[in-house]
Design a protein around this motif. Structure first.
Motif, PDB file in Angstrom:
ATOM      1  N   LEU A   1      34.621  23.284 -11.350  1.00 52.25           N
ATOM      2  CA  LEU A   1      33.563  23.616 -10.315  1.00 52.25           C
ATOM      3  C   LEU A   1      34.312  24.054  -9.361  1.00 52.25           C
ATOM      4  O   LEU A   1      34.025  24.881  -8.329  1.00 52.25           O
ATOM      5  CB  LEU A   1      32.754  22.238 -10.041  1.00 52.25           C
ATOM      6  CG  LEU A   1      31.439  22.071 -11.055  1.00 52.25           C
ATOM      7  CD1 LEU A   1      30.197  20.751 -10.523  1.00 52.25           C
ATOM      8  CD2 LEU A   1      31.350  23.498 -11.387  1.00 52.25           C
ATOM      9  N   VAL A   2      35.263  23.506  -9.034  1.00 49.95           N
ATOM     10  CA  VAL A   2      36.147  23.805  -7.843  1.00 49.95           C
ATOM     11  C   VAL A   2      37.079  24.746  -8.179  1.00 49.95           C
ATOM     12  O   VAL A   2      37.650  26.014  -7.595  1.00 49.95           O
ATOM     13  CB  VAL A   2      37.340  22.636  -7.082  1.00 49.95           C
ATOM     14  CG1 VAL A   2      38.237  22.932  -6.305  1.00 49.95           C
ATOM     15  CG2 VAL A   2      35.749  21.249  -7.054  1.00 49.95           C
TER      16      VAL A   2
ATOM     17  N   ARG B   1      52.729  13.045  -4.878  1.00 50.19           N
ATOM     18  CA  ARG B   1      50.990  13.654  -4.452  1.00 50.19           C
ATOM     19  C   ARG B   1      50.113  12.693  -4.734  1.00 50.19           C
ATOM     20  O   ARG B   1      49.266  12.382  -3.854  1.00 50.19           O
ATOM     21  CB  ARG B   1      51.503  14.490  -5.390  1.00 50.19           C
ATOM     22  CG  ARG B   1      51.667  16.712  -5.385  1.00 50.19           C
ATOM     23  CD  ARG B   1      51.397  17.377  -6.040  1.00 50.19           C
ATOM     24  NE  ARG B   1      51.786  16.999  -7.285  1.00 50.19           N
ATOM     25  CZ  ARG B   1      51.536  17.330  -8.797  1.00 50.19           C
ATOM     26  NH1 ARG B   1      49.810  18.304  -8.321  1.00 50.19           N
ATOM     27  NH2 ARG B   1      52.185  17.268  -9.884  1.00 50.19           N
TER      28      ARG B   1
ATOM     29  N   TRP C   1      47.759  10.196  -1.445  1.00 49.06           N
ATOM     30  CA  TRP C   1      46.843  10.472  -1.328  1.00 49.06           C
ATOM     31  C   TRP C   1      46.446   8.661  -0.961  1.00 49.06           C
ATOM     32  O   TRP C   1      45.528   7.945  -0.310  1.00 49.06           O
ATOM     33  CB  TRP C   1      45.896  10.689  -2.730  1.00 49.06           C
ATOM     34  CG  TRP C   1      45.412  11.820  -2.751  1.00 49.06           C
ATOM     35  CD1 TRP C   1      46.346  13.085  -3.302  1.00 49.06           C
ATOM     36  CD2 TRP C   1      44.110  12.167  -1.968  1.00 49.06           C
ATOM     37  NE1 TRP C   1      45.336  13.868  -3.147  1.00 49.06           N
ATOM     38  CE2 TRP C   1      44.576  13.688  -2.047  1.00 49.06           C
ATOM     39  CE3 TRP C   1      43.228  11.664  -1.157  1.00 49.06           C
ATOM     40  CZ2 TRP C   1      43.252  14.125  -1.791  1.00 49.06           C
ATOM     41  CZ3 TRP C   1      42.101  13.099  -0.995  1.00 49.06           C
ATOM     42  CH2 TRP C   1      41.817  14.424  -0.924  1.00 49.06           C
TER      43      TRP C   1
ATOM     44  N   ILE D   1      40.148  11.183  -7.346  1.00 48.57           N
ATOM     45  CA  ILE D   1      40.411  12.285  -6.517  1.00 48.57           C
ATOM     46  C   ILE D   1      42.079  12.753  -7.053  1.00 48.57           C
ATOM     47  O   ILE D   1      42.420  13.479  -7.188  1.00 48.57           O
ATOM     48  CB  ILE D   1      40.609  11.770  -5.218  1.00 48.57           C
ATOM     49  CG1 ILE D   1      39.198  12.166  -4.370  1.00 48.57           C
ATOM     50  CG2 ILE D   1      41.197  12.429  -4.305  1.00 48.57           C
ATOM     51  CD1 ILE D   1      39.159  12.810  -3.672  1.00 48.57           C
TER      52      ILE D   1
ATOM     53  N   VAL E   1      41.580  14.761 -10.074  1.00 45.34           N
ATOM     54  CA  VAL E   1      41.537  15.942  -9.670  1.00 45.34           C
ATOM     55  C   VAL E   1      42.960  16.719  -8.738  1.00 45.34           C
ATOM     56  O   VAL E   1      42.943  17.922  -9.285  1.00 45.34           O
ATOM     57  CB  VAL E   1      40.119  16.353  -9.446  1.00 45.34           C
ATOM     58  CG1 VAL E   1      39.850  17.825  -8.238  1.00 45.34           C
ATOM     59  CG2 VAL E   1      39.013  15.798  -9.839  1.00 45.34           C
ATOM     60  N   TYR E   2      43.096  16.069  -7.985  1.00 38.46           N
ATOM     61  CA  TYR E   2      44.467  16.166  -7.493  1.00 38.46           C
ATOM     62  C   TYR E   2      45.231  17.254  -8.380  1.00 38.46           C
ATOM     63  O   TYR E   2      45.906  18.406  -8.068  1.00 38.46           O
ATOM     64  CB  TYR E   2      44.641  15.432  -6.240  1.00 38.46           C
ATOM     65  CG  TYR E   2      45.364  16.224  -5.411  1.00 38.46           C
ATOM     66  CD1 TYR E   2      45.330  17.165  -3.996  1.00 38.46           C
ATOM     67  CD2 TYR E   2      46.915  16.032  -4.912  1.00 38.46           C
ATOM     68  CE1 TYR E   2      46.395  17.561  -3.218  1.00 38.46           C
ATOM     69  CE2 TYR E   2      47.937  16.322  -4.516  1.00 38.46           C
ATOM     70  CZ  TYR E   2      47.798  16.972  -3.809  1.00 38.46           C
ATOM     71  OH  TYR E   2      47.969  17.391  -2.547  1.00 38.46           O
TER      72      TYR E   2
ATOM     73  N   LEU F   1      43.972  20.110 -10.679  1.00 36.65           N
ATOM     74  CA  LEU F   1      43.710  21.248 -10.552  1.00 36.65           C
ATOM     75  C   LEU F   1      44.263  22.407 -11.092  1.00 36.65           C
ATOM     76  O   LEU F   1      43.774  23.521 -11.421  1.00 36.65           O
ATOM     77  CB  LEU F   1      43.084  21.049  -9.211  1.00 36.65           C
ATOM     78  CG  LEU F   1      42.060  22.587  -8.866  1.00 36.65           C
ATOM     79  CD1 LEU F   1      40.623  22.398  -9.210  1.00 36.65           C
ATOM     80  CD2 LEU F   1      41.699  22.219  -6.726  1.00 36.65           C
ATOM     81  N   PRO F   2      46.082  22.377 -10.753  1.00 39.16           N
ATOM     82  CA  PRO F   2      46.511  23.522 -10.887  1.00 39.16           C
ATOM     83  C   PRO F   2      46.234  24.356 -12.878  1.00 39.16           C
ATOM     84  O   PRO F   2      46.195  25.209 -13.302  1.00 39.16           O
ATOM     85  CB  PRO F   2      48.206  23.626 -11.270  1.00 39.16           C
ATOM     86  CG  PRO F   2      47.533  22.282  -9.665  1.00 39.16           C
ATOM     87  CD  PRO F   2      46.292  21.496 -10.004  1.00 39.16           C
TER      88      PRO F   2
END
Lengths: 295, 362, 283
Positions: A93-94, A128, A132, A167, A170-171, A174-175
């Motif tokens: 979705l993102v 990364r 968070w 989170i 997904v983080y 995502l790429p």
């Protein structure tokens, strides 16, 4: 002729390497998963033993039975698959609109936008996830900001929750969603959209009837690239997740390192592999169907 | 074997799995010739060329170059160079390095390489561009680099795969003449593959027409055009009107062909028994077209103009004869005045000389 | 021709909005990480305005022997892995596209994809089991450390390299090699002077990819490293399990800076080369 000798080695070297370090380890995991734990080094029973004048195989499916009967593993499996599925959906979705926007951007911007997507991927994965922790902690930046804005009066528990794991996944992934989607969307022929518009289709219809169906291979590839590593993930849940809610990757690592129960760890790995193999086979099928349809 | 023979191909065949690309081709090309292999796509001409260069191994038959059997000679040892359709210029090398590459493989001294490359670049008028990369050249310049690269090794035989195919029309005509001039100057035998009949006609000393892996006719451009051996050749090269029929009752003057309702006198040299089935081919430009009002006499075939295509230097007419046969007629517009030209729907008379008929019996 | 045609109105506005949001999502954590690396306080997220900005944690970083040792090991492992993976992956790519008997090629293509889709934890586990068993049977590899990490990483990375090289090789114009052969070059010369120089960018990006994979990996290393070797990610991971530490902010900042620099230069260079190549022709 010299040429064919070269070409034989060209195949043989990587083939031998993969047989030795990919196929053989697999066989090992499979055999050990059928073995039983021993207090020794290595901590499993020999596959075959000389007992009372005859060779006896020490292999059975006890570990699988044990995993099947113990609710903990089933729960860990279903929790992992659920988290991976939700994370994959969030990434889609993102990531889809982002990939679409990059594909639509002017030519000279595209490589820079793409670079901006890849850049976090090239910086260390652990760092990364670490970022968070700083954001989600009880005295972290998000809580500080919400308190300062007066949205909340006492800090929220954000870290060590399912939300934090989600989170984090997904983080981190995502790429992996954006890149195959972009690769697909970038190749779309804009004339198709113009033809559809010429035939009276609205923006929404054009997206729904032209762009989305054509991008299906990209969507499937992106989802697999996120789902598979997410389901086996063990770093993110152990840094961001609840200590009582175990993802299967963490169960496997614990079995292996903490309990030193290699046979059970092996069995968990085999089951995880089979579970993850199913979507792969589905993907292969869908690719085949697509190429048969001439898409 | 004659001394002036450069290439001799003996019953050469090439099969790829199920398909037959080249089938039983025998051919010889003389020294200093420009020999064109002409055919549509998939006719086997490129495969034949690649066998000459050594990239494909023949399934059967053999190739002799200067009397030497090429069967076990790899491409890098053959006295043959190929100019690729895509030019295949090395993108990471300059023009100079591209041209020098072949000579470096022969272990020629540096000064000799330098001299010969400069000389060759002069010959193809690329003196100033030696330092450029291929990507920085125009299409015509790339073509000349490819030519220079192949010629600088002074091969016994130069193979050219669609040498003018990637150029636009104006440049093509110009380059065509340059190519012929260069070939004369160097005296190297050329074998050219092309699908473009005009290119073949204007370049070649001889043409081999290929169809479905076979050579159907070999001849000079004039022979190929004016005396095609088969209906395929007649149809493939230029445009043609075909009448189907058989030899009828011989008249006083000579044989007559009955083609439907038409009775067409045959050239006097033809001698065939009554009833032989045949086809007559007639080139559109060999037909004379006149308004019926202009011809009093009852000679020639009568018909009506259905379509006129005006091309500037000439016009193409589609005429329907009174018995229903359609014919194409080409007329050179040697007058400016449009009112002189025959228009659509006019009644016309068509005449031709019996000697211009091509008799085909295949 | 303008890129703005149909389809870029409402959908375009929405997707551009999402792009901005997405970039915020991707970069805000990293930016906060960098900012707080200059914080003097040990409490990572509480800004000590009296003493900040400061380079305190950068100094501590450079004095941390354990970390420097881990970083040095990681660099060595990554460089060795990348080199080995490029050799193996390139061979595999050539084998898949060009050479070899059909049956072994099919086997190779079935295996080469596996590391790409396998969770790292399974790769790590299975390789460790193999190493332990081999050591027990053959006495090799004696103990685990750099060698076993390199082998494990190279097995994973060669699959990625093979993908990169294969896609370049598939679009490779073979008539270039034929042309060189036709001009009298031997197959070996053709490889060194035509194939390799033209494949160079793909090999380089494969090398960088393999390097990053190895440099970044914690899961596989965790399994195969053995008790005495610790790579940088392993060190960071063990540190993170104990909680946050501002030293890691400083480390992250340095890593990000370095990667951004390398990637930025790379992209700029390749774009400049493209532009040079496409320079208009003057005749």
């Amino acid at each position: 002729m010299g040429r064919s000798r070269i070409s034989r080695w060209t195949v043989a070297i990587p083939l031998i390497w993969l047989l030795l370090f990919l196929a053989a380890p697999f066989v090992m995991v499979f055999l050990i998963s059928l073995s039983e734990v021993r207090l020794a080094m290595p901590p499993y029973a020999p596959f075959i033993e000389w007992v009372a004048d005859s060779w006896r195989w020490n292999l059975d499916a006890d570990n699988y039975l044990f995993i099947w009967q113990d609710g903990l593993y089933f729960e860990a499996f279903s929790y992992s698959l659920k988290v991976a599925a939700i994370a994959t959906l969030c990434c889609l979705l993102v990531g889809y609109p982002m990939a679409y926007a990059i594909a639509q951007a002017p030519e000279r911007w595209r490589s820079w936008l793409l670079l901006a997507i890849i850049l976090p991927f090239w910086t260390s994965f652990l760092l990364r996830v670490y970022a968070w922790i700083g954001l989600l902690k009880t005295d972290g930046l998000i809580n500080q900001a919400l308190l300062a804005l007066g949205v909340i009066t006492s800090p929220l528990q954000l870290l060590y929750t399912d939300f934090a794991v989600l989170i984090g996944i997904v983080y981190s992934y995502l790429p992996f969603m954006i890149l195959p989607l972009y690769a697909n969307l970038e190749r779309h022929d804009r004339l198709l959209l113009e033809a559809a518009a010429d035939l009276g289709a609205s923006t929404w219809t054009r997206f729904w009837r032209i762009t989305l169906p054509l991008s299906r291979p990209g969507v499937v590839a992106g989802c697999l690239l996120v789902f598979i590593p997410a389901a086996g993930e063990f770093v993110i849940p152990s840094l961001l997740g609840r200590s009582d809610q175990l993802m299967i990757g963490r169960v496997l690592a614990d079995e292996f390192f903490a309990n030193r129960d290699w046979p059970v760890a092996g069995a968990v790995a085999m089951i995880l592999l089979i579970v993850l193999l199913l979507p792969m086979v589905g993907f292969q099928k869908s690719i085949q169907r697509q190429s048969e349809d001439g898409v | 074997m004659s001394l002036s023979e450069c290439v001799k191909i003996e019953s050469l065949s090439k099969h790829f799995a199920e398909t037959v690309a080249v089938s039983d081709v025998s051919l010889s090309v003389g020294r200093g010739e420009i020999f064109c292999l002409l055919g549509g796509s998939g006719c086997g001409k490129t495969t034949l060329l690649r066998m000459l260069a050594g990239f494909e191994r023949p399934t059967a038959g053999r190739i002799l170059i200067d009397g030497m059997d090429m069967a076990d000679v790899p491409p890098n040892r053959r006295p043959v160079n190929l100019m690729f359709q895509s030019y295949a210029l090395f993108p990471h090398m300059s023009v100079f390095q591209n041209v020098a590459f072949g000579l470096e493989q022969e272990r020629v001294s540096r000064t000799e390489i330098d001299r010969r490359v400069r000389e060759m670049l002069d010959a193809v008028k690329l003196e100033g561009l030696a330092g450029r990369k291929p990507q920085q050249l125009s299409g015509g310049q790339r073509q000349r680099v490819a030519l220079a690269r192949a010629l600088v090794k002074r091969p016994k035989l130069l193979l050219l795969d669609e040498p003018l195919g990637a150029l636009d029309k104006k440049l093509r005509e110009h380059t065509q003449f340059e190519l012929v001039a260069l070939q004369r100057q160097l005296g190297i035998t050329f074998v050219v593959v092309t699908h473009d009949q005009q290119e073949a006609m204007s370049l070649a000393t001889r043409i081999g027409v290929m169809n479905q892996g076979r050579i159907v006719q070999v001849g000079t451009p004039d022979e190929i055009y004016e005396s095609p051996a088969t209906r395929f050749v007649a149809d493939f090269i230029g445009s043609v009107n075909i009448f189907e029929g058989h030899i009828g009752n011989s008249g006083e003057g000579g044989l007559i062909a009955h083609c439907g309702a038409l009775q067409i006198p045959l050239p006097s040299r033809v001698a065939m028994p009554d009833g032989t089935r045949l086809a007559l081919a007639l080139r559109p430009e060999k037909i004379r077209l006149q308004r019926q009002s202009d011809t009093g006499a009852q000679v020639g075939q009568r018909g009506t103009v259905e379509e006129v295509g005006y091309l500037g230097e000439s016009s193409h007419y589609r005429v329907r004869l009174d018995d229903g046969t359609p014919l194409r007629v080409d007329v050179v517009n040697h007058r400016r005045d449009a009112s002189q030209r025959i228009q659509r729907a006019e009644r016309v008379t068509l005449t031709w000389s019996a000697d211009d008929l091509i008799v085909l019996t295949d | 021709m303008s890129r703005r045609g149909y389809g870029s109105l409402a959908a375009g506005r929405f997707s551009r909005f999402m792009l901005v949001l997405g970039f915020l999502f991707l970069y805000l954590p990293i930016i906060s990480l960098i900012i707080f690396s200059f914080n003097y306080s040990r409490l990572v997220t509480v800004w000590d305005s009296a003493n900040s900005p400061s380079l305190r944690w950068y100094q501590e970083l450079l004095n941390n022997e354990a970390l420097l040792g881990a970083a040095w090991l990681s660099v060595q492992v990554a460089a060795l892995t990348a080199t080995l993976a490029v050799v193996l992956g390139t061979l595999a790519a050539f084998a898949l596209l060009r050479a070899g008997p059909l049956r072994s090629r099919a086997l190779l293509s079935a295996m080469i994809g596996a590391p790409l889709v396998m969770p790292e934890i399974i790769t790590g586990l299975s390789l460790l089991l193999l190493f332990v068993t081999l050591e027990q049977w053959l006495g090799w590899p004696a103990g685990r450390g750099m060698l076993t990490i390199v082998i494990a990483h190279a097995t994973l990375a060669m699959a990625y390299v093979a993908v990169v090289v294969q896609s370049r090789l598939a679009s490779f114009d073979r008539s270039l090699e034929e042309a060189a052969l036709d001009l009298g070059a031997t197959p070996t010369t053709v490889f060194w002077r035509i194939t390799l120089p033209l494949m160079w960018p793909a090999l380089l990006s494969g090398w960088l990819l393999a390097f990053t994979l190895s440099w970044d990996d914690v899961v596989i290393a965790q399994f195969v490293a053995g008790p005495n070797a610790s790579t940088l990610p392993m060190w960071v991971f063990s540190k993170l399990r104990l909680g946050v530490s501002p030293e890691i902010n400083a480390l992250a900042t340095l890593v990000i800076l370095f990667v951004a620099l390398v990637l930025g230069c790379g992209t700029w260079l390749s774009r400049r080369r493209e532009r040079q190549v496409q320079r208009p022709v003057s005749t």
